[in-house]
Design a protein around this motif. Structure first.
Motif, mmCIF file in Angstrom:
data_model
loop_
_atom_site.group_PDB
_atom_site.id
_atom_site.type_symbol
_atom_site.label_atom_id
_atom_site.label_comp_id
_atom_site.label_asym_id
_atom_site.label_seq_id
_atom_site.Cartn_x
_atom_site.Cartn_y
_atom_site.Cartn_z
ATOM 1 N N VAL A 268 0.830 -1.200 0.000
ATOM 2 C CA VAL A 268 0.000 0.000 0.000
ATOM 3 C C VAL A 268 0.867 1.254 0.000
ATOM 4 O O VAL A 268 0.589 2.226 -0.718
ATOM 5 C CB VAL A 268 -0.945 -0.007 1.215
ATOM 6 N N LEU A 269 1.943 1.235 0.782
ATOM 7 C CA LEU A 269 2.849 2.398 0.822
ATOM 8 C C LEU A 269 3.528 2.598 -0.529
ATOM 9 O O LEU A 269 3.717 3.741 -0.968
ATOM 10 C CB LEU A 269 3.893 2.196 1.921
ATOM 11 N N ILE A 270 3.886 1.511 -1.207
ATOM 12 C CA ILE A 270 4.455 1.631 -2.558
ATOM 13 C C ILE A 270 3.447 2.296 -3.485
ATOM 14 O O ILE A 270 3.786 3.188 -4.280
ATOM 15 C CB ILE A 270 4.858 0.249 -3.103
ATOM 16 N N PHE A 271 2.196 1.859 -3.395
ATOM 17 C CA PHE A 271 1.128 2.426 -4.221
ATOM 18 C C PHE A 271 0.959 3.917 -3.938
ATOM 19 O O PHE A 271 0.856 4.740 -4.873
ATOM 20 C CB PHE A 271 -0.172 1.673 -3.954
ATOM 21 N N VAL A 272 0.959 4.295 -2.670
ATOM 22 C CA VAL A 272 0.779 5.698 -2.288
ATOM 23 C C VAL A 272 1.966 6.532 -2.751
ATOM 24 O O VAL A 272 1.794 7.627 -3.320
ATOM 25 C CB VAL A 272 0.596 5.820 -0.765
ATOM 26 N N PHE A 273 3.185 6.040 -2.531
ATOM 27 C CA PHE A 273 4.372 6.782 -2.938
ATOM 28 C C PHE A 273 4.414 6.957 -4.455
ATOM 29 O O PHE A 273 4.825 8.002 -4.962
ATOM 30 C CB PHE A 273 5.634 6.066 -2.460
ATOM 31 N N THR A 274 3.998 5.922 -5.187
ATOM 32 C CA THR A 274 3.973 6.018 -6.648
ATOM 33 C C THR A 274 2.990 7.087 -7.100
ATOM 34 O O THR A 274 3.286 7.875 -8.008
ATOM 35 C CB THR A 274 3.595 4.666 -7.276
ATOM 36 N N LEU A 275 1.823 7.130 -6.476
ATOM 37 C CA LEU A 275 0.837 8.165 -6.805
ATOM 38 C C LEU A 275 1.398 9.562 -6.522
ATOM 39 O O LEU A 275 1.212 10.489 -7.319
ATOM 40 C CB LEU A 275 -0.447 7.949 -6.001
ATOM 41 N N ILE A 276 2.089 9.706 -5.395
ATOM 42 C CA ILE A 276 2.646 11.013 -5.030
ATOM 43 C C ILE A 276 3.709 11.452 -6.035
ATOM 44 O O ILE A 276 3.706 12.593 -6.519
ATOM 45 C CB ILE A 276 3.238 10.967 -3.613
ATOM 46 N N VAL A 277 4.614 10.538 -6.385
ATOM 47 C CA VAL A 277 5.702 10.883 -7.312
ATOM 48 C C VAL A 277 5.156 11.229 -8.691
ATOM 49 O O VAL A 277 5.564 12.223 -9.306
ATOM 50 C CB VAL A 277 6.711 9.719 -7.406
ATOM 51 N N THR A 278 4.225 10.422 -9.192
ATOM 52 C CA THR A 278 3.663 10.696 -10.511
ATOM 53 C C THR A 278 2.843 11.986 -10.508
ATOM 54 O O THR A 278 2.856 12.744 -11.492
ATOM 55 C CB THR A 278 2.788 9.529 -10.982
ATOM 56 N N ALA A 279 2.137 12.248 -9.400
ATOM 57 C CA ALA A 279 1.360 13.493 -9.308
ATOM 58 C C ALA A 279 2.294 14.705 -9.303
ATOM 59 O O ALA A 279 2.016 15.725 -9.966
ATOM 60 C CB ALA A 279 0.497 13.488 -8.049
ATOM 61 N N LEU A 280 3.402 14.611 -8.573
ATOM 62 C CA LEU A 280 4.376 15.702 -8.561
ATOM 63 C C LEU A 280 4.973 15.922 -9.946
ATOM 64 O O LEU A 280 5.173 17.064 -10.377
ATOM 65 C CB LEU A 280 5.484 15.397 -7.544
ATOM 66 N N TYR A 281 5.238 14.811 -10.640
ATOM 67 C CA TYR A 281 5.777 14.948 -11.998
ATOM 68 C C TYR A 281 4.775 15.652 -12.900
ATOM 69 O O TYR A 281 5.130 16.567 -13.657
ATOM 70 C CB TYR A 281 6.128 13.574 -12.566
ATOM 71 N N GLN A 282 3.505 15.222 -12.833
ATOM 72 C CA GLN A 282 2.477 15.858 -13.649
ATOM 73 C C GLN A 282 2.354 17.337 -13.314
ATOM 74 O O GLN A 282 2.159 18.178 -14.209
ATOM 75 C CB GLN A 282 1.128 15.164 -13.413
ATOM 76 N N LEU A 283 2.465 17.665 -12.042
ATOM 77 C CA LEU A 283 2.289 19.047 -11.596
ATOM 78 C C LEU A 283 3.454 19.943 -12.002
ATOM 79 O O LEU A 283 3.264 21.082 -12.433
ATOM 80 C CB LEU A 283 2.110 19.086 -10.073
ATOM 81 N N LEU A 284 4.675 19.423 -11.884
ATOM 82 C CA LEU A 284 5.856 20.259 -12.070
ATOM 83 C C LEU A 284 6.422 20.234 -13.486
ATOM 84 O O LEU A 284 6.914 21.247 -13.983
ATOM 85 C CB LEU A 284 6.949 19.827 -11.083
ATOM 86 N N PHE A 285 6.377 19.076 -14.147
ATOM 87 C CA PHE A 285 7.096 18.942 -15.407
ATOM 88 C C PHE A 285 6.219 18.616 -16.613
ATOM 89 O O PHE A 285 6.623 18.846 -17.746
ATOM 90 C CB PHE A 285 8.159 17.843 -15.279
ATOM 91 N N ASN A 286 5.052 18.069 -16.387
ATOM 92 C CA ASN A 286 4.251 17.590 -17.506
ATOM 93 C C ASN A 286 3.036 18.479 -17.730
ATOM 94 O O ASN A 286 1.913 18.017 -17.818
ATOM 95 C CB ASN A 286 3.793 16.147 -17.256
ATOM 96 N N ARG A 287 3.279 19.779 -17.833
ATOM 97 C CA ARG A 287 2.194 20.718 -18.040
ATOM 98 C C ARG A 287 1.616 20.554 -19.443
ATOM 99 O O ARG A 287 2.313 20.166 -20.371
ATOM 100 C CB ARG A 287 2.693 22.148 -17.851
ATOM 101 N N ARG A 288 0.357 20.875 -19.546
ATOM 102 C CA ARG A 288 -0.341 20.708 -20.820
ATOM 103 C C ARG A 288 0.281 21.591 -21.891
ATOM 104 O O ARG A 288 0.500 22.780 -21.696
ATOM 105 C CB ARG A 288 -1.814 21.053 -20.658
ATOM 106 N N SER A 289 0.584 20.983 -23.013
ATOM 107 C CA SER A 289 1.165 21.724 -24.138
ATOM 108 C C SER A 289 0.209 21.676 -25.322
ATOM 109 O O SER A 289 -0.662 20.821 -25.406
ATOM 110 C CB SER A 289 2.513 21.116 -24.535
ATOM 111 N N GLU A 290 0.392 22.605 -26.221
ATOM 112 C CA GLU A 290 -0.453 22.652 -27.398
ATOM 113 C C GLU A 290 -0.176 21.473 -28.300
ATOM 114 O O GLU A 290 0.950 21.007 -28.423
ATOM 115 C CB GLU A 290 -0.213 23.966 -28.167
#
Length: 294
Positions: A268-290
């Motif tokens: 469960v902790l692996i699942f939670v940590f994976t969600l956190i890391v991927t969410a941070l990546y989406q938030l910081l680096f994977n912004r919507r582009s045209e």
């Protein structure tokens, strides 16, 4: 036939098998793991004792668990900041090869279809202190043999290199497909305008393949979070737990030590940590582009 396709029941009949498989092999295991993470169970007996947050407190207070978290972090950092730039670099090189391009694509992809056990054993021989290739090369310069997989200073780095060697070719093929899909007229027009090869690569090719690079980074992060097989084959988490990752830590408790409840807590902790890391990546680096249209 057209009337049948317009019937909602027909679509439901086609969707039900997929939804059933999704529920049985994804949704149910997740909720099952969450349930058992709050229990003390050996995975065999009929007695399942509810323990509340005890397992989570134990895991978060365990120094070995945080060592495994740190090692997963090394996997992510190595993949994103070393492996991905190499993937893009070699993809650009192969894309500009005029002859035997298919041979190069096959050569770099070959390690990805090999068994992890085979690759672990192969690189185990390369890292062997006495007859290994690395130490033989270092010996030419008078360097003493290095115990790559037995020394805490080098064991994790050795695994990271091996893991990168296995999967780099797979991602190169993905990036290469994106590069080759770019219309040649764009590159030719830039060349006519006097742009050098480096300028065409950095100002035309790279911006156009940013979406696939983003996918490669995401897949690399996901792969880093579930890394286990290469560690088990090469070091089994040693020496002294220095190469332990969260997945191997979970396996040792859930399977080896018959602490199934605690093992599910780690899952469960692996699942939670994976969600956190991927969410941070989406938030910081994977912004919507045209959307880019050629």
């Amino acid at each position: 036939m057209n009337k049948a396709l317009k019937n909602p029941l027909i679509f439901i009949l086609f969707v039900i098998p997929a939804l059933t498989l999704f529920f049985v092999f994804f949704i149910y295991p997740i909720f099952s793991s969450i349930y058992y993470s709050f229990t003390s169970w050996n995975g065999v007996s009929d007695t399942v004792k509810y323990t509340g947050l005890t397992n989570f407190k134990k895991a978060l207070g365990d120094e070995r668990f945080w060592v495994s978290v740190k090692n997963n972090g090394w996997f992510i950092l190595f993949s994103v900041f070393i492996q991905v730039p190499l993937i893009v670099f070699f993809s650009l090189l192969i894309a500009n090869v005029k002859k035997l391009k298919g041979l190069y694509k096959t050569a770099v992809f070959m390690p990805s279809i090999m068994s992890t056990a085979v690759i672990g054993i192969l690189w185990g021989f390369i890292y062997e202190p006495n007859i290994g290739l690395f130490n033989k090369l270092l010996g030419l310069f008078g360097v003493e043999p290095i115990y790559w997989l037995s020394d805490e200073r080098f064991a994790m780095l050795s695994i990271l290199i091996t893991n990168a060697w296995q999967w780099t070719g797979f991602y190169i093929v993905m990036v290469l497909a994106a590069i080759l899909s770019i219309p040649g007229e764009l590159d030719e027009a830039a060349a006519i305008d006097g742009a050098t090869g480096f300028q065409r690569a950095t100002r035309i090719t790279l911006p156009l393949i940013v979406p696939i690079i983003s996918v490669v980074i995401m897949l690399s992060i996901a792969g880093a979070m579930k890394a286990a097989d290469i560690v088990i084959v090469m070091t089994k988490g040693g020496p002294a737990g220095s190469t332990e990752v969260m997945a191997t830590y979970m396996i040792k408790y859930a399977i080896t030590n018959f602490k199934y409840g605690y093992g599910n807590t780690i899952a469960v902790l692996i699942f939670v940590f994976t969600l956190i890391v991927t969410a941070l990546y989406q938030l910081l680096f994977n912004r919507r582009s045209e959307r880019i249209e050629y």
